[in-house]
Design a protein around this motif. Structure first.
Motif, short mmCIF file in Angstrom:
data_model
loop_
_atom_site.label_atom_id
_atom_site.label_comp_id
_atom_site.label_asym_id
_atom_site.label_seq_id
_atom_site.Cartn_x
_atom_site.Cartn_y
_atom_site.Cartn_z
N SER A 56 40.68 40.81 -21.28
CA SER A 56 41.39 40.98 -22.55
C SER A 56 42.88 40.85 -22.30
N VAL A 57 43.63 40.68 -23.37
CA VAL A 57 45.07 40.59 -23.23
C VAL A 57 45.64 41.93 -22.76
N ASP A 58 45.02 43.03 -23.19
CA ASP A 58 45.50 44.35 -22.76
C ASP A 58 45.36 44.53 -21.25
N ALA A 59 44.24 44.04 -20.70
CA ALA A 59 44.04 44.14 -19.25
C ALA A 59 45.10 43.32 -18.51
N LEU A 60 45.41 42.16 -19.05
CA LEU A 60 46.42 41.30 -18.42
C LEU A 60 47.80 41.95 -18.49
N LEU A 61 48.15 42.47 -19.65
CA LEU A 61 49.46 43.09 -19.82
C LEU A 61 49.60 44.34 -18.96
N LEU A 62 48.50 45.08 -18.82
CA LEU A 62 48.51 46.27 -17.98
C LEU A 62 48.84 45.90 -16.54
N GLU A 63 48.15 44.89 -16.03
CA GLU A 63 48.39 44.50 -14.64
C GLU A 63 49.77 43.88 -14.48
N ALA A 64 50.23 43.16 -15.48
CA ALA A 64 51.57 42.58 -15.42
C ALA A 64 52.62 43.69 -15.33
N SER A 65 52.39 44.77 -16.06
CA SER A 65 53.32 45.90 -16.02
C SER A 65 53.35 46.52 -14.63
N LEU A 66 52.18 46.60 -13.99
CA LEU A 66 52.10 47.15 -12.64
C LEU A 66 52.82 46.23 -11.65
N ALA A 94 55.32 54.44 1.81
CA ALA A 94 55.96 55.40 0.91
C ALA A 94 56.26 54.77 -0.44
N ALA A 95 56.78 53.54 -0.43
CA ALA A 95 57.13 52.87 -1.68
C ALA A 95 55.89 52.56 -2.51
N LEU A 96 54.84 52.05 -1.86
CA LEU A 96 53.61 51.74 -2.58
C LEU A 96 52.95 53.01 -3.09
N ASN A 97 52.97 54.06 -2.28
CA ASN A 97 52.33 55.31 -2.71
C ASN A 97 53.03 55.90 -3.92
N ASP A 98 54.36 55.81 -3.95
CA ASP A 98 55.10 56.29 -5.12
C ASP A 98 54.68 55.51 -6.37
N MET A 99 54.56 54.18 -6.22
CA MET A 99 54.14 53.35 -7.35
C MET A 99 52.72 53.69 -7.79
N ILE A 100 51.84 53.90 -6.82
CA ILE A 100 50.44 54.20 -7.13
C ILE A 100 50.31 55.53 -7.86
N LEU A 101 51.01 56.55 -7.39
CA LEU A 101 50.92 57.86 -8.03
C LEU A 101 51.53 57.82 -9.43
N ALA A 102 52.55 57.00 -9.62
CA ALA A 102 53.18 56.89 -10.94
C ALA A 102 52.30 56.12 -11.92
N ASN A 103 51.39 55.31 -11.39
CA ASN A 103 50.51 54.49 -12.24
C ASN A 103 49.04 54.73 -11.92
N GLU A 104 48.71 55.96 -11.55
CA GLU A 104 47.36 56.25 -11.07
C GLU A 104 46.28 55.92 -12.09
N ALA A 105 46.48 56.32 -13.33
CA ALA A 105 45.44 56.10 -14.35
C ALA A 105 45.14 54.62 -14.56
N PRO A 106 46.15 53.77 -14.81
CA PRO A 106 45.84 52.35 -15.00
C PRO A 106 45.27 51.69 -13.75
N VAL A 164 44.37 51.17 4.87
CA VAL A 164 44.95 52.52 4.80
C VAL A 164 46.21 52.58 3.94
N ILE A 165 46.62 51.43 3.40
CA ILE A 165 47.78 51.38 2.51
C ILE A 165 47.31 50.80 1.18
N GLY A 166 47.46 51.56 0.10
CA GLY A 166 47.06 51.03 -1.19
C GLY A 166 46.24 52.00 -2.02
N THR A 167 45.76 51.50 -3.15
CA THR A 167 45.06 52.34 -4.13
C THR A 167 43.81 52.99 -3.55
#
Length: 209
Positions: A56-66, A94-106, A164-167
Motif C-alpha cells: 500500500s502507499v502507507d507502507a511505502l511512505l512509512l518505510e520512506a520516513s524511516l 549506537a546510531a542505528l539503535n537510537d533510530m530503531i528505538l525511536a521508530n520501534e513500532a513502525p 547483531v546490529i539492527g532491528t
C-alpha cells in the motif's frame, strides 16, 4: 549461470525498491501525501511494479520516513576520527539503535508484514525485498580495515555483524532475552568486539600459513 541471473534480479529489485523510497521522500518534502501512482511516476516505474514492492502507499511512505531517519555513513564518519574498526562499528550500532528505538513500532510492523508474507507461502521471487540499511554502514565502518582482510573474510565479518546490529537484534534482546537497554547495549558491544577479534585472528592464521 543460474546463480548469476538470480543475483542480478535481486540487485535490480533492490534498486527499484530504493528508487521508490527515494521518490516518495522527494514528493513528501513537497508538503503533501503522494499517491502510489505519483510515487511510481516519480520513480519511473509502473504502478504494478510499485505494488509488487509495497502492499500500500502507507507502507511505502512509512518505510520512506524511516529511510530519512537512518543515519548516513558520510555523516557518521565525516569528522576525522579513529580508524579502529571496533570504535567505528560501535558508533554505527549506537546510531542505528537510537533510530530503531525511536521508530520501534513502525519497524515491528514492517517486520511483521514481511513474516506474514513468508507464512502465507508467497513465492520468493514475488516477495518485496527489505531495504538493507545496515550493511552499507557496517562496510563503511570496516573500510579502514578492508585491506587487512581477504575479501571472503571481509564479507563474512560484514554478514556476521549484520546479525547483531539492527532491528532483529533489538527484538531478541528485548523480547527473547528480556534485557534492559543498558544490558542489551553491553551484549551487542561484546558481540561486535568478539566478531572483529575473530576476523583478525583468522587473518593472522592465514598469514602464518
Amino acid at each position: 549461470m543460474a546463480v548469476s541471473v538470480t543475483k542480478t534480479r535481486g540487485n535490480q529489485k533492490q534498486r527499484t525498491r530504493k528508487d521508490l523510497l527515494q521518490a516518495a521522500s522527494r514528493l513528501m518534502k513537497q508538503g503533501h501525501k503522494p499517491s502510489l501512482e505519483e510515487i511510481a511516476g516519480e520513480a519511473l516505474v509502473s504502478r504494478a511494479t510499485a505494488y509488487r514492492h509495497f502492499p500500500s502507499v502507507d507502507a511505502l511512505l512509512l518505510e520512506a520516513s524511516l529511510d530519512v531517519d537512518t543515519p548516513d555513513a558520510g555523516t557518521l564518519f565525516s569528522a576525522r576520527g579513529s580508524d579502529d574498526p571496533v570504535a567505528r562499528l560501535l558508533r554505527v550500532d549506537a546510531a542505528l539503535n537510537d533510530m530503531i528505538l525511536a521508530n520501534e513500532a513502525p519497524l515491528r510492523m514492517m517486520l511483521a508484514h514481511s513474516l506474514e508474507r513468508v507464512a502465507k507461502g508467497e513465492p520468493e521471487d514475488e516477495m518485496p525485498l527489505r531495504q538493507n540499511r545496515r550493511t552499507p554502514l557496517i562496510e563503511a565502518a570496516l573500510a579502514p580495515a578492508r585491506d587487512r582482510l581477504k575479501p571472503a573474510s571481509f564479507d563474512t565479518l560484514t554478514q556476521a555483524l549484520a546479525l547483531v546490529i539492527g532491528t532483529e537484534a533489538m527484538i531478541v534482546c528485548k523480547d527473547v532475552l528480556q534485557l534492559d537497554k543498558a544490558r542489551a547495549r553491553k551484549v551487542r558491544r561484546w558481540a561486535i568486539r568478539a566478531l572483529v577479534d575473530a576476523a583478525r585472528r583468522a587473518g593472522m592464521d592465514e598469514a602464518d600459513n
